[in-house]
Write an enzyme that holds these catalytic residues in place. Structure first.
Site, PDB file in Angstrom:
ATOM      1  N   SER A 153     -73.788  35.278  51.190  1.00 25.17           N
ATOM      2  CA  SER A 153     -72.896  36.349  51.640  1.00 25.17           C
ATOM      3  C   SER A 153     -71.540  36.197  50.965  1.00 25.17           C
ATOM      4  O   SER A 153     -71.192  35.107  50.481  1.00 25.17           O
ATOM      5  CB  SER A 153     -72.714  36.281  53.166  1.00 25.17           C
ATOM      6  OG  SER A 153     -71.820  37.284  53.617  1.00 25.17           O
TER       7      SER A 153
ATOM      8  N   MET B 242     -72.567  32.846  45.838  1.00 21.92           N
ATOM      9  CA  MET B 242     -73.600  33.870  45.835  1.00 21.92           C
ATOM     10  C   MET B 242     -73.661  34.582  44.489  1.00 21.92           C
ATOM     11  O   MET B 242     -74.751  34.849  43.965  1.00 21.92           O
ATOM     12  CB  MET B 242     -73.323  34.899  46.938  1.00 21.92           C
ATOM     13  CG  MET B 242     -74.335  36.037  46.984  1.00 21.92           C
ATOM     14  SD  MET B 242     -74.036  37.215  48.326  1.00 21.92           S
ATOM     15  CE  MET B 242     -72.552  38.050  47.737  1.00 21.92           C
TER      16      MET B 242
ATOM     17  N   GLU C 208     -71.633  31.009  49.363  1.00 19.09           N
ATOM     18  CA  GLU C 208     -70.551  31.869  49.836  1.00 19.09           C
ATOM     19  C   GLU C 208     -69.832  32.517  48.656  1.00 19.09           C
ATOM     20  O   GLU C 208     -69.388  31.810  47.738  1.00 19.09           O
ATOM     21  CB  GLU C 208     -69.522  31.061  50.630  1.00 19.09           C
ATOM     22  CG  GLU C 208     -70.045  30.472  51.920  1.00 19.09           C
ATOM     23  CD  GLU C 208     -68.980  29.676  52.661  1.00 19.09           C
ATOM     24  OE1 GLU C 208     -69.172  29.425  53.854  1.00 19.09           O
ATOM     25  OE2 GLU C 208     -67.952  29.305  52.042  1.00 19.09           O
ATOM     26  N   CYS C 209     -69.702  33.816  48.664  1.00 17.21           N
ATOM     27  CA  CYS C 209     -68.878  34.576  47.732  1.00 17.21           C
ATOM     28  C   CYS C 209     -69.196  34.192  46.279  1.00 17.21           C
ATOM     29  O   CYS C 209     -70.231  34.559  45.744  1.00 17.21           O
ATOM     30  CB  CYS C 209     -67.402  34.393  48.076  1.00 17.21           C
ATOM     31  SG  CYS C 209     -66.318  35.664  47.390  1.00 17.21           S
ATOM     32  N   GLY C 210     -68.326  33.448  45.610  1.00 19.38           N
ATOM     33  CA  GLY C 210     -68.592  33.051  44.235  1.00 19.38           C
ATOM     34  C   GLY C 210     -69.882  32.289  44.089  1.00 19.38           C
ATOM     35  O   GLY C 210     -70.572  32.398  43.066  1.00 19.38           O
TER      36      GLY C 210
END
Length: 436
Positions: free
Chosen positions: A414, A327, A323-325
């Site tokens: 994502s 990714m 997730e986010c960081g």
């Protein structure tokens, strides 16, 4: 008072006219002050947030949950409040943005559970106008206004002018301008674990918070339904060990997500990519939450053992959720705020690059065969990749396309931060091996 069916507990929703008024500092100071009086304090954060709850947990001494009528849902909000009411003398709920901002808003949450609002105002550049501001906050909804905490008050005379303008609304407390403010960076406050003097800062804020005893004594209790029990979660991940990255680069994690994984039957183990720890050998799945990889890009680039272990488990078909960081750390390269480029793990083709402006913000949901998995996005970076998204999340409430969701083999990645309790079956599917 607690009976078999309900509890009467002091509950306050701490809100303001806008962000930047000092809600988090005031809520933390109030939590620490009440805890120092010997009261059992539980704190919640309204809306999606990772950093503020860390500070509020440090201030109150208890884990901080999320309350949000859309992302969390009214039933889970109710069950969390019920649990807190059996454990606490006081429940504080820090609002999100301004009192009426968002769909749903902090005011909507207060009205849904009959919770009075404590308004925080930045009084540094006003005096009598504070009364007009607070009356407007009360009457626009309307909401029940329990009182006002005036932040950044200059003197006792200044406080007296603010109090006189309230016309019947109690000035519950005042907080003078603190000699040292809590430091911030692009995603919010600096993590409490990074501040050696965090407890001294909180103690100082609590000491500076001047609470009117009569106003405290006049606070009415809120009746909380104790029969609001959560739905049982089937053990869809029984026997599965999930390795979770947890250090300063991967710190953005809802405690409720860990609770949901345990309820699903998973065994959780932790490792630190920053310390170049490889994925634990017993891992059946890997979870890389968000955080600040851009602040630790060099260390991550040099973590050759960790990067090799990520490539190995991915090649073996082990489910990886990033997730986010998380990714960003799995892209081929990461460009930090200074413009330096660092090699990352390379499971995901492309480059993650920090931007000067906010690149994504807001509540979103991901449609799955098991239902809608809800959550949010908040990031300053962008991913430049030739890979086509498997799907997109849906922004709430507009219904517009949200964040891209990528699949590369067993990797799901994502910018979307999922709130796992919103759809445990979808979470179980993400952490399960696809049938051969």
């Amino acid at each position: 008072m607690v009976t078999a069916a309900h509890a009467d507990v002091r509950v306050l929703l701490v809100s303001a006219v806008a962000s930047g008024q000092g809600k988090t500092t005031v809520t933390a100071a109030l939590a620490r002050s009440l805890a120092r009086r010997g009261l059992r304090v539980r704190v919640f954060k309204c809306g999606p947030d990772f950093i503020d709850p860390m500070l509020l947990e440090r201030a109150s001494g208890a884990a901080v949950g999320s309350l949000d009528l859309w992302m969390v849902g009214i039933d889970q909000c109710r069950s969390q409040l019920a649990q807190a009411a059996t454990e606490a003398d006081v429940i504080l709920i820090e609002g999100v943005m301004g009192l009426y901002d968002g769909t749903p808003s902090s005011a909507d949450l207060a009205r849904a559970f009959g919770v009075p609002v404590m308004a925080v105002i930045d009084a540094s550049a006003m005096a009598q106008t504070a009364g007009a501001l607070v009356h407007g906050l009360r009457d626009y909804g309307p909401v029940e206004m329990a009182g006002v905490i005036a932040n950044r008050v200059a003197s006792t005379g200044h406080a007296a002018m603010v109090a006189a303008s309230m016309r019947g609304i109690p000035l519950f407390a005042t907080l003078s301008r603190l000699p040292k403010a809590l430091p911030e960076r692009h995603l919010g406050l600096v993590l409490p674990s990074e501040l050696e003097d965090i407890d001294a800062l909180l103690d100082d804020a609590a000491a500076q918070l001047s609470i009117d005893q009569a106003a405290w004594d006049a606070l009415r209790p809120t009746r909380i339904d104790l029969l609001a029990l959560p739905e049982p979660v089937p053990p869809l991940l029984a026997g599965v060990t999930i390795a979770i990255a947890r250090d300063a680069a991967f710190a953005f994690l809802y405690p409720a997500n860990l609770h949901t994984l345990r309820e699903l039957g998973a065994t959780l183990t932790y490792f630190s990519p920053l310390a170049d720890e490889p994925v634990p050998a017993e891992a059946d799945a890997v979870y890389l939450p968000g955080g600040y990889p851009e602040l630790h890009a060099q260390a991550l680039s040099e973590a050759t053992g960790w990067k090799a272990s990520m490539l190995a488990v991915h090649a073996q078909g082990v489910p990886v959720v990033a997730e986010c960081g998380g990714m960003m750390a799995l892209a081929e390269t990461l460009v930090d705020q200074a413009g330096s480029t660092w090699p990352m793990a390379g499971l995901l083709p492309g480059r993650a690059a920090m931007q000067a402006r906010l690149a994504g913000l807001g509540s979103q949901g991901m449609n799955t065969p098991h239902g809608v998995l809800r959550g949010h996005a908040f990031h300053y970076s962008q991913l430049d990749t030739a890979l086509a998204p498997r799907t997109h999340t849906v922004k709430h409430p507009s219904g517009a396309a949200g964040e891209a969701v990528y699949r590369v083999g067993s990797l799901t990645a994502s910018y979307f931060h999922a709130y796992f309790p919103s759809c445990p079956a979808a979470v179980a599917a993400m952490f399960s091996r696809s049938p051969a």
